[in-house]
Design a protein around this motif. Structure first.
Motif, mmCIF file in Angstrom:
data_model
loop_
_atom_site.group_PDB
_atom_site.id
_atom_site.type_symbol
_atom_site.label_atom_id
_atom_site.label_comp_id
_atom_site.label_asym_id
_atom_site.label_seq_id
_atom_site.Cartn_x
_atom_site.Cartn_y
_atom_site.Cartn_z
ATOM 1 N N TYR A 8 -1.922 -11.403 -13.769
ATOM 2 C CA TYR A 8 -1.476 -10.001 -13.708
ATOM 3 C C TYR A 8 -2.568 -9.110 -14.283
ATOM 4 O O TYR A 8 -3.171 -9.446 -15.306
ATOM 5 C CB TYR A 8 -0.189 -9.812 -14.533
ATOM 6 N N PHE A 9 -2.844 -8.006 -13.627
ATOM 7 C CA PHE A 9 -3.694 -6.989 -14.256
ATOM 8 C C PHE A 9 -3.249 -5.615 -13.798
ATOM 9 O O PHE A 9 -2.510 -5.476 -12.826
ATOM 10 C CB PHE A 9 -5.176 -7.213 -13.933
ATOM 11 N N TRP A 10 -3.700 -4.613 -14.543
ATOM 12 C CA TRP A 10 -3.408 -3.241 -14.131
ATOM 13 C C TRP A 10 -4.663 -2.411 -14.297
ATOM 14 O O TRP A 10 -5.596 -2.786 -15.009
ATOM 15 C CB TRP A 10 -2.272 -2.656 -14.980
ATOM 16 N N THR A 11 -4.679 -1.272 -13.619
ATOM 17 C CA THR A 11 -5.745 -0.303 -13.845
ATOM 18 C C THR A 11 -5.165 1.096 -13.697
ATOM 19 O O THR A 11 -4.262 1.320 -12.884
ATOM 20 C CB THR A 11 -6.930 -0.514 -12.881
ATOM 21 N N ASP A 12 -5.669 2.013 -14.516
ATOM 22 C CA ASP A 12 -5.274 3.425 -14.437
ATOM 23 C C ASP A 12 -6.498 4.230 -14.042
ATOM 24 O O ASP A 12 -7.507 4.197 -14.755
ATOM 25 C CB ASP A 12 -4.773 3.938 -15.796
ATOM 26 N N GLN A 13 -6.423 4.931 -12.923
ATOM 27 C CA GLN A 13 -7.540 5.783 -12.484
ATOM 28 C C GLN A 13 -6.975 7.085 -11.941
ATOM 29 O O GLN A 13 -6.153 7.068 -11.025
ATOM 30 C CB GLN A 13 -8.369 5.066 -11.417
ATOM 31 N N PHE A 14 -7.419 8.210 -12.496
ATOM 32 C CA PHE A 14 -6.851 9.515 -12.156
ATOM 33 C C PHE A 14 -5.330 9.412 -12.304
ATOM 34 O O PHE A 14 -4.862 8.994 -13.354
ATOM 35 C CB PHE A 14 -7.307 9.966 -10.759
ATOM 36 N N ASP A 15 -4.569 9.773 -11.238
ATOM 37 C CA ASP A 15 -3.115 9.714 -11.396
ATOM 38 C C ASP A 15 -2.525 8.394 -10.882
ATOM 39 O O ASP A 15 -1.313 8.268 -10.756
ATOM 40 C CB ASP A 15 -2.458 10.902 -10.665
ATOM 41 N N ALA A 16 -3.370 7.425 -10.586
ATOM 42 C CA ALA A 16 -2.878 6.168 -10.019
ATOM 43 C C ALA A 16 -2.757 5.089 -11.090
ATOM 44 O O ALA A 16 -3.698 4.842 -11.839
ATOM 45 C CB ALA A 16 -3.810 5.689 -8.913
ATOM 46 N N LYS A 17 -1.582 4.484 -11.150
ATOM 47 C CA LYS A 17 -1.364 3.304 -11.998
ATOM 48 C C LYS A 17 -1.121 2.137 -11.051
ATOM 49 O O LYS A 17 -0.108 2.100 -10.353
ATOM 50 C CB LYS A 17 -0.150 3.504 -12.901
ATOM 51 N N ILE A 18 -2.077 1.212 -11.031
ATOM 52 C CA ILE A 18 -2.015 0.102 -10.081
ATOM 53 C C ILE A 18 -1.757 -1.185 -10.856
ATOM 54 O O ILE A 18 -2.456 -1.481 -11.837
ATOM 55 C CB ILE A 18 -3.327 -0.002 -9.282
ATOM 56 N N HIS A 19 -0.743 -1.924 -10.434
ATOM 57 C CA HIS A 19 -0.360 -3.165 -11.105
ATOM 58 C C HIS A 19 -0.365 -4.291 -10.082
ATOM 59 O O HIS A 19 0.243 -4.149 -9.020
ATOM 60 C CB HIS A 19 1.039 -3.030 -11.718
ATOM 61 N N GLY A 61 1.731 -12.657 -3.949
ATOM 62 C CA GLY A 61 1.393 -11.563 -4.856
ATOM 63 C C GLY A 61 2.177 -10.302 -4.561
ATOM 64 O O GLY A 61 2.804 -10.169 -3.501
ATOM 65 N N VAL A 62 2.150 -9.397 -5.533
ATOM 66 C CA VAL A 62 2.830 -8.112 -5.431
ATOM 67 C C VAL A 62 1.924 -7.054 -6.048
ATOM 68 O O VAL A 62 1.347 -7.283 -7.113
ATOM 69 C CB VAL A 62 4.177 -8.145 -6.205
ATOM 70 N N LEU A 63 1.782 -5.915 -5.369
ATOM 71 C CA LEU A 63 0.974 -4.821 -5.909
ATOM 72 C C LEU A 63 1.812 -3.552 -5.947
ATOM 73 O O LEU A 63 2.441 -3.197 -4.948
ATOM 74 C CB LEU A 63 -0.278 -4.607 -5.050
ATOM 75 N N GLY A 64 1.804 -2.881 -7.082
ATOM 76 C CA GLY A 64 2.488 -1.599 -7.194
ATOM 77 C C GLY A 64 1.488 -0.474 -7.408
ATOM 78 O O GLY A 64 0.532 -0.629 -8.161
ATOM 79 N N TRP A 65 1.688 0.647 -6.707
ATOM 80 C CA TRP A 65 0.882 1.865 -6.904
ATOM 81 C C TRP A 65 1.862 2.919 -7.398
ATOM 82 O O TRP A 65 2.729 3.358 -6.638
ATOM 83 C CB TRP A 65 0.204 2.252 -5.594
ATOM 84 N N ASN A 66 1.735 3.286 -8.653
ATOM 85 C CA ASN A 66 2.663 4.225 -9.299
ATOM 86 C C ASN A 66 4.112 3.768 -9.213
ATOM 87 O O ASN A 66 5.029 4.587 -9.178
ATOM 88 C CB ASN A 66 2.490 5.640 -8.735
ATOM 89 N N MET A 67 4.339 2.469 -9.181
ATOM 90 C CA MET A 67 5.689 1.898 -9.244
ATOM 91 C C MET A 67 5.668 0.633 -10.108
ATOM 92 O O MET A 67 6.002 -0.457 -9.629
ATOM 93 C CB MET A 67 6.220 1.559 -7.842
#
Lengths: 382, 64
Positions: A305-316, A349-355
């Motif tokens: 699992y990893f996440w990144t925050d860039q501008f208004d995007a929170k990607i998990h 896998g599962v990817l969330g963008w602002n969720m």
């Protein structure tokens, strides 16, 4: 006595897990840097932007570290490991012997001479000072760290160019569709993306591409990867190969263990050696290693699992990104969605963008025995 | 046991919810941690300590 070599997230979490599981023996934590354990993900975001004072990146308050009843030996890098004696020699000449030695030395960034990079707290403070004076920065490296630095620098008002060999930032970690959305986000925020061409050098006035073009810069930041910090183990006799090679218990030799970014262990359900450069792995693997040090004899089989925050995007991202993808929540157009990745009949896998919450809920659909697609085998960091 | 969470540090991983869903939850809109029970019963203490240690943002603090 247990000796933990490395005083960052993985080393600290190993110490905490040992105490939680009832270990009452002596505990020593050896760190190369002079700082008490601090967290790295905020370095490229809150610390770099100045939103946080550097002290806020400390992993634990003083009273929690005192309660750990561990001796911290800081500012003294390990330089040699004697495997049969389980003895670690340090730069200052200390020799620390233990019943169990846990290797948690993390990564060393790849650098270019004279250029800024970002791995340590001191790096972040120095880079921030430079960014405050910079007019045009070029970030070399289109992975997680490079993309985060570019976003933060842009939000500080610096003109930013992001260079790297991929077609879109973080394409390796996000897959082509989501990486393209990230490219659109960076472009909309004013980052000049100059991707798809390798960087061949740095000159006085900027960064040289393989095409012969020079990207003008008064500040160059290098973020094109890192390597496991195993140089000090070259003469130890341990098996090294893209990290400290371990069995499924994260054991490198009798009484020698590895944890975090530096550990490449046999993941039983994936059926291959795995090394993960992400923050969550540091603590999850630490719990597994602490258990095995105390005799649990359990394999470590995480869902990455990893996440990144860039501008208004929170990607998990949970698990692995694969070519087969379907949107299962929200919509790409609204920039709020969850994508589920599958290979054959299995969800991998599962990817969330602002969720983030929805992504975490879908994580349970990932097949436990999912086998990693080759394209995602290069680890990501968070 | 007394738990405090730092929503400013939270990254929304949800690791705490996976471990102790009776104690932690996440906001629907942004995934930030919500503390459901700041003084959970003794049977949950071990899981709460593990959640605090494993939190990838170091956003959970526990005092006795």
């Amino acid at each position: 006595m247990t000796l933990i070599v490395g005083a960052s997230a993985a080393g600290l979490a190993t110490a905490e897990a040992l105490r939680r599981k009832g270990y009452t023996g002596r505990l020593t934590i050896l760190g190369a840097e002079p700082h008490l354990p601090y967290d790295r993900p905020p370095l490229s975001k809150q610390v770099l932007s100045g939103t946080w004072e550097p002290a806020k990146a400390q992993l634990r308050p003083a009273e929690a570290l005192a309660a750990l009843d561990a001796e911290f030996v800081l500012g003294d890098p390990a330089v040699h490991l004697d495997v049969s004696e389980r003895a670690v020699h340090t730069a200052s000449g200390r020799v620390l012997k233990a019943d169990n030695v846990v290797l948690a030395t993390g990564l060393r960034p790849r650098t270019l001479p004279g250029q800024r990079t970002l791995r340590t707290l001191d790096d972040a403070v120095a880079l921030r000072a430079d960014l405050l004076k910079a007019k045009r920065a070029v970030v070399v490296g289109d992975g997680v760290l490079g993309a985060e630095i570019a976003a933060t620098a842009r939000q500080m008002g610096v003109a930013v160019t992001l260079a790297g060999p991929q077609q879109a930032p973080m394409a390796l970690q996000l897959g082509p569709v989501v990486a393209e959305l990230l490219a659109e986000l960076h472009t909309a925020q004013g980052v000049d993306l100059r991707l798809g061409a390798a960087v061949t050098g740095v000159e006085d006035d900027g960064v040289l591409l393989e095409t012969g073009e020079v990207l003008p810069a008064d500040l160059v930041v290098v973020a094109f990867g890192s390597a496991p910090a195993t140089d000090w183990l070259q003469d130890s006799g341990l098996v090294l190969g893209n990290g400290v090679v371990c069995d499924s218990r994260c054991r490198a030799a009798d009484g020698i263990w590895a944890v975090g970014d530096v550990a490449r262990w046999h993941h039983e359900t994936l059926g291959r050696l795995v090394r993960l450069e992400n923050r969550t792995n540091a603590t999850e693997q630490a719990i597994a290693v602490a258990g095995n040090v105390l005799g649990a004899d359990q394999p470590y089989t995480p869902v990455p699992y990893f996440w990144t925050d860039q501008f208004d995007a929170k990607i998990h991202v949970h698990g692995f990104v694969a070519p087969g993808a379907s949107v299962v929540e929200g919509s790409l157009a609204e920039r709020r969605f969850v994508v589920r990745y599958h290979r054959g009949g299995e969800v991998v896998g599962v990817l969330g963008w602002n969720m983030p919450k929805h992504a975490r809920l879908h994580r349970q659909e990932i097949t436990p025995s999912c086998r990693a697609p080759v394209a995602a085998s290069t680890p990501s960091r968070a | 046991m007394k738990i405090t969470v730092d929503q400013d540090k939270c990254c929304g991983a949800g690791t705490c919810v996976l471990l102790a869903p009776d104690v932690f939850d996440q906001r629907d809109e942004d995934g930030i941690v919500v503390l459901l029970d700041s003084q959970p019963p003794a049977g949950l203490h071990a899981l709460v300590h593990e959640a605090a240690s494993v939190c990838p943002a170091s956003a959970i603090a526990v005092s006795e």
